[in-house]
Design a protein around this motif. Structure first.
Motif, PDB file in Angstrom:
ATOM      1  N   LEU A  15      23.010 -19.131 -14.723  1.00 35.19           N
ATOM      2  CA  LEU A  15      23.580 -20.377 -14.216  1.00 35.19           C
ATOM      3  C   LEU A  15      24.525 -21.035 -15.217  1.00 35.19           C
ATOM      4  O   LEU A  15      25.584 -21.545 -14.837  1.00 35.19           O
ATOM      5  N   HIS A  16      24.165 -21.044 -16.495  1.00 30.94           N
ATOM      6  CA  HIS A  16      25.009 -21.725 -17.475  1.00 30.94           C
ATOM      7  C   HIS A  16      26.375 -21.052 -17.580  1.00 30.94           C
ATOM      8  O   HIS A  16      27.415 -21.727 -17.547  1.00 30.94           O
ATOM      9  N   GLY A  17      26.379 -19.737 -17.713  1.00 34.48           N
ATOM     10  CA  GLY A  17      27.643 -19.033 -17.861  1.00 34.48           C
ATOM     11  C   GLY A  17      28.567 -19.225 -16.676  1.00 34.48           C
ATOM     12  O   GLY A  17      29.776 -19.435 -16.831  1.00 34.48           O
ATOM     13  N   VAL A  18      28.027 -19.160 -15.482  1.00 36.61           N
ATOM     14  CA  VAL A  18      28.847 -19.328 -14.287  1.00 36.61           C
ATOM     15  C   VAL A  18      29.326 -20.775 -14.160  1.00 36.61           C
ATOM     16  O   VAL A  18      30.461 -21.026 -13.740  1.00 36.61           O
ATOM     17  N   ALA A  19      28.486 -21.746 -14.546  1.00 40.04           N
ATOM     18  CA  ALA A  19      28.911 -23.146 -14.507  1.00 40.04           C
ATOM     19  C   ALA A  19      30.104 -23.378 -15.430  1.00 40.04           C
ATOM     20  O   ALA A  19      31.083 -24.045 -15.060  1.00 40.04           O
ATOM     21  N   ILE A  20      30.044 -22.842 -16.647  1.00 42.98           N
ATOM     22  CA  ILE A  20      31.154 -22.985 -17.587  1.00 42.98           C
ATOM     23  C   ILE A  20      32.403 -22.308 -17.042  1.00 42.98           C
ATOM     24  O   ILE A  20      33.513 -22.864 -17.067  1.00 42.98           O
ATOM     25  N   MET A  21      32.236 -21.110 -16.530  1.00 41.57           N
ATOM     26  CA  MET A  21      33.366 -20.340 -16.027  1.00 41.57           C
ATOM     27  C   MET A  21      34.042 -21.045 -14.855  1.00 41.57           C
ATOM     28  O   MET A  21      35.275 -21.083 -14.760  1.00 41.57           O
ATOM     29  N   SER A  22      33.251 -21.632 -13.972  1.00 39.02           N
ATOM     30  CA  SER A  22      33.831 -22.256 -12.785  1.00 39.02           C
ATOM     31  C   SER A  22      34.708 -23.438 -13.166  1.00 39.02           C
ATOM     32  O   SER A  22      35.775 -23.649 -12.568  1.00 39.02           O
ATOM     33  N   VAL A  23      34.295 -24.217 -14.177  1.00 40.28           N
ATOM     34  CA  VAL A  23      35.090 -25.360 -14.598  1.00 40.28           C
ATOM     35  C   VAL A  23      36.282 -24.914 -15.432  1.00 40.28           C
ATOM     36  O   VAL A  23      37.408 -25.387 -15.239  1.00 40.28           O
ATOM     37  N   ARG A  24      36.056 -24.001 -16.338  1.00 43.99           N
ATOM     38  CA  ARG A  24      37.121 -23.580 -17.252  1.00 43.99           C
ATOM     39  C   ARG A  24      38.285 -22.940 -16.507  1.00 43.99           C
ATOM     40  O   ARG A  24      39.449 -23.160 -16.838  1.00 43.99           O
ATOM     41  N   ASP A  44      22.001 -16.507  -5.696  1.00 42.92           N
ATOM     42  CA  ASP A  44      23.092 -15.958  -4.898  1.00 42.92           C
ATOM     43  C   ASP A  44      24.452 -16.346  -5.455  1.00 42.92           C
ATOM     44  O   ASP A  44      25.376 -15.526  -5.491  1.00 42.92           O
ATOM     45  N   ALA A  45      24.602 -17.604  -5.886  1.00 41.12           N
ATOM     46  CA  ALA A  45      25.893 -18.047  -6.405  1.00 41.12           C
ATOM     47  C   ALA A  45      26.287 -17.273  -7.656  1.00 41.12           C
ATOM     48  O   ALA A  45      27.463 -16.927  -7.845  1.00 41.12           O
ATOM     49  N   VAL A  46      25.315 -16.978  -8.513  1.00 44.18           N
ATOM     50  CA  VAL A  46      25.587 -16.197  -9.717  1.00 44.18           C
ATOM     51  C   VAL A  46      25.931 -14.760  -9.345  1.00 44.18           C
ATOM     52  O   VAL A  46      26.885 -14.172  -9.868  1.00 44.18           O
ATOM     53  N   ALA A  47      25.158 -14.182  -8.424  1.00 45.09           N
ATOM     54  CA  ALA A  47      25.432 -12.811  -7.992  1.00 45.09           C
ATOM     55  C   ALA A  47      26.814 -12.691  -7.363  1.00 45.09           C
ATOM     56  O   ALA A  47      27.554 -11.731  -7.635  1.00 45.09           O
ATOM     57  N   LEU A  56      37.505 -22.203 -10.692  1.00 47.77           N
ATOM     58  CA  LEU A  56      37.038 -21.352  -9.599  1.00 47.77           C
ATOM     59  C   LEU A  56      36.030 -22.100  -8.736  1.00 47.77           C
ATOM     60  O   LEU A  56      35.297 -22.958  -9.218  1.00 47.77           O
ATOM     61  N   GLU A  57      35.974 -21.742  -7.474  1.00 51.32           N
ATOM     62  CA  GLU A  57      34.996 -22.297  -6.550  1.00 51.32           C
ATOM     63  C   GLU A  57      34.250 -21.159  -5.875  1.00 51.32           C
ATOM     64  O   GLU A  57      34.861 -20.176  -5.457  1.00 51.32           O
ATOM     65  N   PHE A  58      32.930 -21.308  -5.803  1.00 50.88           N
ATOM     66  CA  PHE A  58      32.092 -20.258  -5.223  1.00 50.88           C
ATOM     67  C   PHE A  58      31.318 -20.744  -4.010  1.00 50.88           C
ATOM     68  O   PHE A  58      30.270 -20.216  -3.677  1.00 50.88           O
ATOM     69  N   GLY A  59      31.828 -21.769  -3.350  1.00 50.64           N
ATOM     70  CA  GLY A  59      31.180 -22.265  -2.137  1.00 50.64           C
ATOM     71  C   GLY A  59      30.183 -23.365  -2.394  1.00 50.64           C
ATOM     72  O   GLY A  59      30.034 -24.279  -1.591  1.00 50.64           O
ATOM     73  N   VAL A  60      29.461 -23.282  -3.514  1.00 51.01           N
ATOM     74  CA  VAL A  60      28.523 -24.330  -3.913  1.00 51.01           C
ATOM     75  C   VAL A  60      28.732 -24.598  -5.395  1.00 51.01           C
ATOM     76  O   VAL A  60      29.186 -23.732  -6.141  1.00 51.01           O
ATOM     77  N   GLU A  61      28.429 -25.829  -5.824  1.00 53.28           N
ATOM     78  CA  GLU A  61      28.547 -26.134  -7.249  1.00 53.28           C
ATOM     79  C   GLU A  61      27.405 -25.478  -8.006  1.00 53.28           C
ATOM     80  O   GLU A  61      26.239 -25.598  -7.623  1.00 53.28           O
ATOM     81  N   VAL A  62      27.740 -24.778  -9.068  1.00 55.03           N
ATOM     82  CA  VAL A  62      26.740 -24.155  -9.930  1.00 55.03           C
ATOM     83  C   VAL A  62      26.590 -25.025 -11.169  1.00 55.03           C
ATOM     84  O   VAL A  62      27.575 -25.283 -11.875  1.00 55.03           O
ATOM     85  N   ALA A  63      25.385 -25.500 -11.439  1.00 51.93           N
ATOM     86  CA  ALA A  63      25.123 -26.376 -12.579  1.00 51.93           C
ATOM     87  C   ALA A  63      24.416 -25.605 -13.681  1.00 51.93           C
ATOM     88  O   ALA A  63      23.593 -24.719 -13.422  1.00 51.93           O
ATOM     89  N   SER A  64      24.746 -25.947 -14.918  1.00 52.13           N
ATOM     90  CA  SER A  64      24.086 -25.342 -16.066  1.00 52.13           C
ATOM     91  C   SER A  64      22.584 -25.604 -16.022  1.00 52.13           C
ATOM     92  O   SER A  64      22.119 -26.629 -15.514  1.00 52.13           O
ATOM     93  N   ASP A  65      21.830 -24.684 -16.581  1.00 52.54           N
ATOM     94  CA  ASP A  65      20.373 -24.833 -16.642  1.00 52.54           C
ATOM     95  C   ASP A  65      19.907 -25.454 -17.955  1.00 52.54           C
ATOM     96  O   ASP A  65      18.714 -25.439 -18.261  1.00 52.54           O
ATOM     97  N   THR A  66      20.830 -26.026 -18.750  1.00 51.18           N
ATOM     98  CA  THR A  66      20.455 -26.552 -20.064  1.00 51.18           C
ATOM     99  C   THR A  66      19.261 -27.499 -19.981  1.00 51.18           C
ATOM    100  O   THR A  66      19.246 -28.433 -19.175  1.00 51.18           O
ATOM    101  N   ALA A  67      18.252 -27.232 -20.813  1.00 51.93           N
ATOM    102  CA  ALA A  67      17.012 -28.020 -20.789  1.00 51.93           C
ATOM    103  C   ALA A  67      16.198 -27.678 -22.030  1.00 51.93           C
ATOM    104  O   ALA A  67      16.297 -26.570 -22.572  1.00 51.93           O
ATOM    105  N   PRO A  68      15.349 -28.612 -22.499  1.00 50.08           N
ATOM    106  CA  PRO A  68      14.446 -28.318 -23.615  1.00 50.08           C
ATOM    107  C   PRO A  68      13.227 -27.546 -23.116  1.00 50.08           C
ATOM    108  O   PRO A  68      12.686 -27.845 -22.052  1.00 50.08           O
ATOM    109  N   LEU A  69      12.789 -26.587 -23.907  1.00 51.85           N
ATOM    110  CA  LEU A  69      11.711 -25.693 -23.466  1.00 51.85           C
ATOM    111  C   LEU A  69      10.428 -25.826 -24.282  1.00 51.85           C
ATOM    112  O   LEU A  69       9.472 -25.076 -24.050  1.00 51.85           O
ATOM    113  N   ALA A  70      10.383 -26.768 -25.221  1.00 55.07           N
ATOM    114  CA  ALA A  70       9.207 -26.853 -26.094  1.00 55.07           C
ATOM    115  C   ALA A  70       7.937 -27.183 -25.325  1.00 55.07           C
ATOM    116  O   ALA A  70       6.862 -26.647 -25.617  1.00 55.07           O
TER     117      ALA A  70
END
Length: 356
Positions: free
Chosen positions: A195-204, A271-274, A207-221
């Motif tokens: 998700l993160h890579g595709v989110a960056i790519m879509s903005v940079r 699906d959006a990433v695929a 590109l549009e893939f039908g739905v907005e793809v958001a980064s998964d950035t989050a703390p995991l501790a």
């Protein structure tokens, strides 16, 4: 994708060229988390620094200091663009270092933050990034305790770069490192990948893939703490950022001298990433993540760990995707849906540079 956009898009723009391995200068692939990054570490930095602590090459170093076991990590963030769906440079600068500490089983406590600002960048942009860092630190339960700021001349930077370092406490009885992977270990990923890579790519690239793809950035501790509450004997944890899941699994396989076998149909690819990867000719296994972890867990504890992960907000999509095996040591293979097997090698560089 609109036909006129497809006509103007060159997928080569998202792939680092494969430079010669005896390249005498730094190339973008050296920062991609793949084979070139590994060679840079092994041939330049490890010989120069020469110590057993660094030799482990984990996401964070575990140190004995004053009777305490500390995890210590540092990372620089140069993502472009600075703001993207689901996050920003500020979120990454906190969550990335928090997660590197958590991959040693540590409870992150304190961070430092160093800014390199380019002359001419708007102060409102710097303020947004700093505010995002503060909010992310609060959400992760850490304190940004110290920092530094430098300014470079216009044209000698890219707006804002941030470096964070962090320390945390490692609980007694916890020994998490790539060398501990064992044949029979269950391989678990904490949620959908790419998700993160595709989110960056879509903005940079616009590109549009039908739905907005958001980064998964989050703390995991907190997720790691929930897993350790089930068993302190988790063997390996990694957050598959640069180079994606493929790079992390290859690093673990090589460090432990074991093999990894994945089930392609079990790997959670949205699906959006695929669809994005299919259009651009990319492999989701190599696309960066910023809020996912991969765990190697003893088979006797795998079901309980999965249950605990799925009960946590950051592990709802946790999935068993394969196992650690004695065969093909140092290699990662995927059993395909057609009954075949393919090798998933360590990437040379990065499919999309400047991802974190």
């Amino acid at each position: 994708m609109p036909e006129q956009l497809a006509d103007t898009v060159d997928p080569a723009n998202w792939t680092c060229p494969a430079p010669l391995r005896d390249q005498p200068v730094v190339v973008m692939g050296h920062g991609g988390g793949g084979a070139l990054s590994a060679e840079l570490m092994e041939q330049v930095f490890v010989p120069a620094y020469g110590n057993a602590t660094l030799a482990g090459l984990a996401d964070s170093a575990v140190l004995e200091l004053g009777g305490a076991r500390l995890a210590f990590s540092t990372d620089s963030y140069v993502v472009r663009p600075l703001f993207f769906p689901g996050g920003s440079l500020g979120d990454l600068a906190v969550n990335g270092t928090v997660n590197d500490l958590a991959m040693s089983g540590a409870r992150p406590a304190y961070l430092s933050a160093a800014f390199v600002l380019e002359e001419g960048v708007e102060l409102s942009v710097v303020g947004r990034i700093a505010h995002a860092m503060g909010a992310a630190a609060k959400a992760a339960g850490v304190t940004i305790a110290t920092g530094d700021t430098k300014v470079v001349e216009s044209g000698h930077g890219d707006g804002v770069y941030v470096t964070t370092a962090g320390v945390g406490l490692v609980p007694d009885g916890v020994d998490i490192r790539p060398q501990r992977a064992r044949p029979g270990d269950a391989v678990i990923v904490s949620g959908p990948i790419g998700l993160h890579g595709v989110a960056i790519m879509s903005v940079r690239e616009g590109l549009e893939f039908g739905v907005e793809v958001a980064s998964d950035t989050a703390p995991l501790a907190d997720l790691v703490a929930a897993m350790l509450a089930v068993t302190p004997d988790i063997h390996v944890l990694r957050d598959p950022t640069r180079g994606g899941l493929a790079a992390s699994l290859n690093e673990i396989a090589r460090a432990s001298g074991t093999g990894v076998r994945l089930e392609e149909r079990a790997i959670p690819v949205p699906d959006a990433v695929a669809n994005a990867c299919g259009f651009l000719g990319l492999d989701p296994l190599y696309v960066a993540n910023e809020g996912r972890l991969v765990a190697f867990v003893p088979p006797s504890a795998a079901d309980e760990v999965l249950t605990a992960m799925r009960a946590h907000p950051q592990g709802v999509g946790a999935t068993l995707i394969g196992e650690c095996v004695a065969e093909h040591p140092g290699m990662v293979v995927v059993a395909t849906g057609l009954g075949g097997t393919r090798v998933v090698d360590l990437p040379l560089g990065e499919q999309l540079p400047r991802i974190c």
